[in-house]
Write an enzyme that holds these catalytic residues in place. Structure first.
Site, PDB file in Angstrom:
ATOM      1  N   TYR A   1       0.629  -1.196   0.151  1.00 23.69           N
ATOM      2  CA  TYR A   1      -0.152  -0.094   0.103  1.00 23.69           C
ATOM      3  C   TYR A   1       0.808   1.116  -0.189  1.00 23.69           C
ATOM      4  O   TYR A   1       0.743   2.203  -0.830  1.00 23.69           O
ATOM      5  CB  TYR A   1      -0.809   0.066   1.287  1.00 23.69           C
ATOM      6  CG  TYR A   1      -1.659   1.368   1.528  1.00 23.69           C
ATOM      7  CD1 TYR A   1      -2.697   1.543   0.722  1.00 23.69           C
ATOM      8  CD2 TYR A   1      -1.180   2.156   2.588  1.00 23.69           C
ATOM      9  CE1 TYR A   1      -3.432   2.755   0.737  1.00 23.69           C
ATOM     10  CE2 TYR A   1      -1.885   3.293   2.627  1.00 23.69           C
ATOM     11  CZ  TYR A   1      -3.040   3.797   1.898  1.00 23.69           C
ATOM     12  OH  TYR A   1      -3.578   4.876   2.068  1.00 23.69           O
TER      13      TYR A   1
HETATM   14  N1  LIG Z   1      -8.509   7.131   6.141  1.00 20.50           N
HETATM   15  C1  LIG Z   1      -7.368   7.154   6.260  1.00 20.50           C
HETATM   16  O1  LIG Z   1      -6.704   7.349   7.479  1.00 20.50           O
HETATM   17  C2  LIG Z   1      -6.366   7.446   5.110  1.00 20.50           C
HETATM   18  C3  LIG Z   1      -5.285   8.054   5.387  1.00 20.50           C
HETATM   19  C4  LIG Z   1      -4.395   8.261   4.265  1.00 20.50           C
HETATM   20  C5  LIG Z   1      -4.719   8.058   3.204  1.00 20.50           C
HETATM   21  N2  LIG Z   1      -6.013   7.731   2.822  1.00 20.50           N
HETATM   22  C6  LIG Z   1      -6.422   7.473   1.401  1.00 20.50           C
HETATM   23  O2  LIG Z   1      -7.602   8.336   1.037  1.00 20.50           O
HETATM   24  C7  LIG Z   1      -8.408   7.842   0.093  1.00 20.50           C
HETATM   25  C8  LIG Z   1      -9.924   7.717   0.951  1.00 20.50           C
HETATM   26  O3  LIG Z   1      -9.810   6.756   2.039  1.00 20.50           O
HETATM   27  P1  LIG Z   1     -11.043   6.702   2.723  1.00 20.50           P
HETATM   28  O4  LIG Z   1     -10.382   6.229   4.317  1.00 20.50           O
HETATM   29  O5  LIG Z   1     -11.801   7.749   2.672  1.00 20.50           O
HETATM   30  O6  LIG Z   1     -11.480   5.022   2.343  1.00 20.50           O
HETATM   31  P2  LIG Z   1     -12.786   4.224   2.749  1.00 20.50           P
HETATM   32  O7  LIG Z   1     -13.619   4.884   3.939  1.00 20.50           O
HETATM   33  O8  LIG Z   1     -12.343   2.957   2.554  1.00 20.50           O
HETATM   34  O9  LIG Z   1     -13.662   4.711   1.375  1.00 20.50           O
HETATM   35  C9  LIG Z   1     -13.207   4.112   0.127  1.00 20.50           C
HETATM   36  C10 LIG Z   1     -14.250   4.573  -1.032  1.00 20.50           C
HETATM   37  O10 LIG Z   1     -13.501   4.186  -2.138  1.00 20.50           O
HETATM   38  C11 LIG Z   1     -14.477   3.506  -3.015  1.00 20.50           C
HETATM   39  N3  LIG Z   1     -13.903   2.265  -3.622  1.00 20.50           N
HETATM   40  C12 LIG Z   1     -13.464   0.898  -2.999  1.00 20.50           C
HETATM   41  N4  LIG Z   1     -13.001   0.088  -4.007  1.00 20.50           N
HETATM   42  C13 LIG Z   1     -13.457   0.812  -4.920  1.00 20.50           C
HETATM   43  C14 LIG Z   1     -13.364   0.427  -6.540  1.00 20.50           C
HETATM   44  N5  LIG Z   1     -12.854  -0.620  -6.875  1.00 20.50           N
HETATM   45  N6  LIG Z   1     -13.660   1.564  -7.568  1.00 20.50           N
HETATM   46  C15 LIG Z   1     -14.277   2.437  -7.216  1.00 20.50           C
HETATM   47  N7  LIG Z   1     -14.312   2.893  -6.092  1.00 20.50           N
HETATM   48  C16 LIG Z   1     -13.796   2.063  -4.981  1.00 20.50           C
HETATM   49  C17 LIG Z   1     -15.707   3.018  -1.900  1.00 20.50           C
HETATM   50  O11 LIG Z   1     -16.835   2.915  -2.521  1.00 20.50           O
HETATM   51  P3  LIG Z   1     -17.721   1.547  -2.362  1.00 20.50           P
HETATM   52  O12 LIG Z   1     -18.092   1.514  -0.942  1.00 20.50           O
HETATM   53  O13 LIG Z   1     -18.871   1.909  -3.129  1.00 20.50           O
HETATM   54  O14 LIG Z   1     -16.938   0.443  -2.677  1.00 20.50           O
HETATM   55  C18 LIG Z   1     -15.563   4.184  -0.958  1.00 20.50           C
HETATM   56  O15 LIG Z   1     -16.217   5.304  -1.315  1.00 20.50           O
HETATM   57  C19 LIG Z   1      -7.823   6.388  -0.328  1.00 20.50           C
HETATM   58  O16 LIG Z   1      -7.095   6.590  -1.200  1.00 20.50           O
HETATM   59  C20 LIG Z   1      -6.909   6.269   0.928  1.00 20.50           C
HETATM   60  O17 LIG Z   1      -5.886   5.385   0.574  1.00 20.50           O
HETATM   61  C21 LIG Z   1      -6.834   7.607   3.658  1.00 20.50           C
END
Ligand SMILES: NC(=O)c1ccc[n+]([C@@H]2O[C@H](COP(=O)([O-])OP(=O)(O)OC[C@H]3O[C@@H](n4cnc5c(N)ncnc54)[C@H](OP(=O)(O)O)[C@@H]3O)[C@@H](O)[C@H]2O)c1
Length: 257
Positions: free
Chosen positions: A165
């Site tokens: 990742y």
């Molecule tokens: N949360 C953190 O602490 C954190 C920290 C650093 C970076 N990030 C980055 O920030 C971004 C958002 O993270 P988050 O924490 O909001 O994630 P999350 O809560 O897991 O939400 C993920 C989103 O991505 C969508 N998704 C998953 N698989 C997909 C696919 N194959 N095609 C299209 N959409 C898809 C999901 O939609 P469905 O439910 O419809 O599948 C959901 O809307 C990511 O790139 C993550 O790596 C997050």
């Protein structure tokens, strides 16, 4: 703010993975800033529709488009449908991402492929599709924006147990600076936001068990909220950021792990 002074009025924004978490909050805030938003989701249809309804009720414009971006053909479908709905896209937020926690001894080709497919290949193909369709607006300077979602665990902060990742997000940082070089002359700014630990479903499934440690390494002492990241994304899309490109912005409470 009156409607005529909304900074993103008449702009169309496509946010990938916007049914939940950071993407959903980003879509909300882009809509509040006046953009018409296309909300991509893969599985969470009800959540995406609820978000569309909320934005419309608040006076904004939004549509949801289902596409699993780990399949290249569905990225094409997403852009075709977005064009049918809105005509053109001014802003692309490459937000959809997955994390799989695995120690090095357990890594498999499939584990690598799944994360590469969604975290690197999908944003790369989406950026290409965005650039190909981007022509700016009639009577206005071309002003496209791509904002990529990176992470705090890249480079020297890479975190054992999730190294594939981390590597995919390191690739995003490289693509961000590279695309900015390649696309600047076409009127497209490219930046990334690298969040710290943010309270979302992804965090609940992965980071939460390290919460005490993460807080202890964060000078501001708390886990972030999706709005902390969305605010930065919206700023980078705004006219106030007109001379900012090729940068990766840490929004992380000062964390060092
Ligand atoms: N949360 C953190 O602490 C954190 C920290 C650093 C970076 N990030 C980055 O920030 C971004 C958002 O993270 P988050 O924490 O909001 O994630 P999350 O809560 O897991 O939400 C993920 C989103 O991505 C969508 N998704 C998953 N698989 C997909 C696919 N194959 N095609 C299209 N959409 C898809 C999901 O939609 P469905 O439910 O419809 O599948 C959901 O809307 C990511 O790139 C993550 O790596 C997050």
């Amino acid at each position: 703010m009156s409607e005529s002074t909304l900074p993103l009025k008449n702009r169309v924004a496509l946010v990938t993975g916007a049914s939940r978490g950071i993407g959903a909050q980003t879509a909300r805030q882009l809509a509040a800033a006046g953009a018409r938003v296309i909300i991509n989701f893969a599985q969470s249809a009800a959540a995406a529709q609820q978000l569309v309804d909320d934005i419309r009720q608040a006076g904004g414009q939004a549509d949801a488009v289902q596409a699993d971006l780990s399949h290249p053909a569905q990225i094409e479908v997403l852009f075709t449908q977005a064009a049918q709905l809105a005509g053109h896209i001014d802003i692309l937020v490459n937000n959809a991402g997955i994390i799989e926690m695995l120690g090095m001894d357990a890594v498999t080709p499939e584990h690598i492929d799944r994360q590469l497919a969604l975290n690197v290949r999908a944003p790369a193909l989406a950026a290409k599709a965005f650039a190909l369709q981007f022509k700016g607006q009639v009577g206005q300077a071309a002003d496209g924006r791509i904002v990529n979602l990176s992470t705090f665990v890249t480079g020297s902060q890479a975190m054992g147990g999730a190294l594939i990742y981390c590597a995919t997000k390191g690739a995003i940082d490289t693509l961000t600076t590279g695309w900015a070089q390649e696309l600047g002359a076409r009127g497209i700014r490219v930046n990334a936001v690298a969040p710290g630990a943010i309270e979302t479903d992804m965090y609940a499934a992965t980071g939460k068990k390290f919460e005490d440690y993460l807080k202890s390494r964060t000078p501001l002492g708390t886990i972030g909220r999706p709005s902390d990241i969305a605010s930065m994304v919206v700023y980078l899309c705004s006219p106030q950021a007109a001379w900012i490109s090729g940068q990766v912005f840490n929004v992380n409470g000062g964390i060092r792990i």
